[in-house]
Motif scaffolding. Sequence first.
Motif: not given
Length: 671
Positions: A610-623
């Motif tokens: 679920x989620x998901x959140x993509x902070x690609x400029x911060x090198x982070x993915x959240x689920x």
Amino acid sequence: MTNLPMLGLTHGNRSAVTCHLKCDSQCSRPDPNPSTEPTFAEIAGRQLSRRAVLAGGGALAAAAALPVVWPERAAAAPRPGDAGPLAFTGIAPVSEEADTLAVPAGYQWTPILRWGDPLFASSPAFNPNRPDAQAQALQFGYNNDYLDILVDPRGRTGLLCCNHEYTNRPIMFPPTAGADEEAEVLRTLMAAHGFSVVELERRARRQPWRYVRGGRRNRRITASTTFRVTGPAAGSPLLRTAADPTGRRVAGTFGNCSGGTTPWGTILSGEENFQGYFRADPAARGSKRYGLTNTPSVYGWEKIDPRFDATTSAYANEPHRFGYIVEIDPSDPSSTPRKHTAMGRFKHEGANVRVDRDGTVAAYMGDDERFDYLYKFVAKRKYRPGKSAAARRHNLTLLTEGDLYVARFSGEQRPDGDNLGRGAWVPLVLDGESTVPGMSVDEVLVFTREAADLVKATPMDRCEDVEPNPTTGKVYVACTNNTQRGVTAGKPGPDAANPRAGNKNGHVIELTEHRNRAGATSFSWNILLLCGDPADTAVQTYFAGWDGPVAPISCPDNVAFDTQGNLWISTDGAPGTIAKADGLFKVPLEGSERGHVQQFLAVPRDAETCGPVIHDTDDSVFVAVQHPGEEGTWAEPRSYFPDYVAAGQRPDRGDWRGPRPTVVQVTKKKR
């Protein structure tokens, strides 16, 4: 767990437990939509791609009707890895029985928040051996679904905002000794539903986050929190009960699935499978259409709270007070959350907002039920940019009044021969008036499914997340699956927008509104993905014309976008269709890589991504990892996520380490 109506009816290893707890085993009963015919004729299809012809020729011959047309795209040789700020080499599919969270090489995962983590200075420590409703109301809730990470301007603090969709009593708590103890369990389950807002902090950008216990903006919203009702149906006799004779205040939210974050900084959350929480009179208006029955509810809350027994005259309208989009202001923990009747009542997966340059605001919504519909809300007022108090007050009214539409798809051919589909947004409420013969405005907004039936909207294959691409403005509709299309007698067969019979793998529609305007009443569309495993020659697949290798993907659910405009898809149900763990996938939408599906992560046994959140400029993915180890028991867990123990080691009950739904961050390893 006993009494699982979906036992033997699910596909593959899809959990009958999940079906029972999440949607009251709705698929074991007849579909609530009485529609018996497609709403438009199928159109002749063109060749999809070389792979579709080679791998799915038998299916194409059997369904001469594959009605859609997708523009052909030149095939490009796949590249190792991926370009962009969040570069990775896709992982291989993971077995559905693996109790692991898999991420690409060069990445690591860490939990941010788990079920039961204390959120306030006064919160008791997590102790599942002793259920306590007051404690749970001060702790992170269960089965996190919609997720966003709102980063403050300086980048070192932020907010985690997350739904808590449903609970699983057999794996959460031990058996009880009597009725009084079990009543406390039920109260604790009520407190584990709802929503959490939690402050985050980190040492620097691109570093992992940790949550702040006692953060000043921390908040829990539960099944008992007071909500204010907004919009034309507020105060309607259809919403009045003995506890609320005004029809303007509702206790709680539950069944919250996906959602969205508005440009003015609030969170939208969709109330989805509310029917499983009530006993109701099956002869009452709306009961059949919304799946309400006069049987003991899934959760048994009617044993401790009379409002969940809607067979009584005092609470006959209580189910009418759920099934809305709710809006929460995460910046103000003292604010009263709201339920927006203007956006209609159905099994909302979520809502996602788009704002045009002229300030027009539109919200896109899916009704997550087989053969139900796709909707759009267009606000009456225009968005005001800026951070002034006046602009904020104005923007907080945007979803309280406006026009509500439902989608009708067609297969008309374009004059240029690029045989894309067409469609129209059919109004249900326009300029404050009902456009549905025989229904008042409040009836349309409370019995929205009935209104959409009357205007002959297109029955869809479970519209789940519906999101506009912030880069292009195109809208993407994740249709999770519909195994009954063209299979159940009297139900619609394949059509242009839902092209496969027995659609167990789902598909994704790419929709472009007229002149790319949020307020448009017409659109064109095409199929972006026909999901499945391309190695399975019995299943027709299509990946936007891409002819190279792709990751097997099934049951698209939540979607998100990165700063490059790429689509990210999380899945729910893959173990039952392709026998692989659910995961998160990236799909480029432009250029030579369009349709090249790559898998970024896989979740543990029985879990949904679920989620998901993509902070690609911060090198982070959240689920949000939901329902890990769903089919286990208190005595015999099927997962130890996220607090794994050594292989083969079983913790005793004094050191409980069964599964805990968890929000996870995936970050690059430091070199």
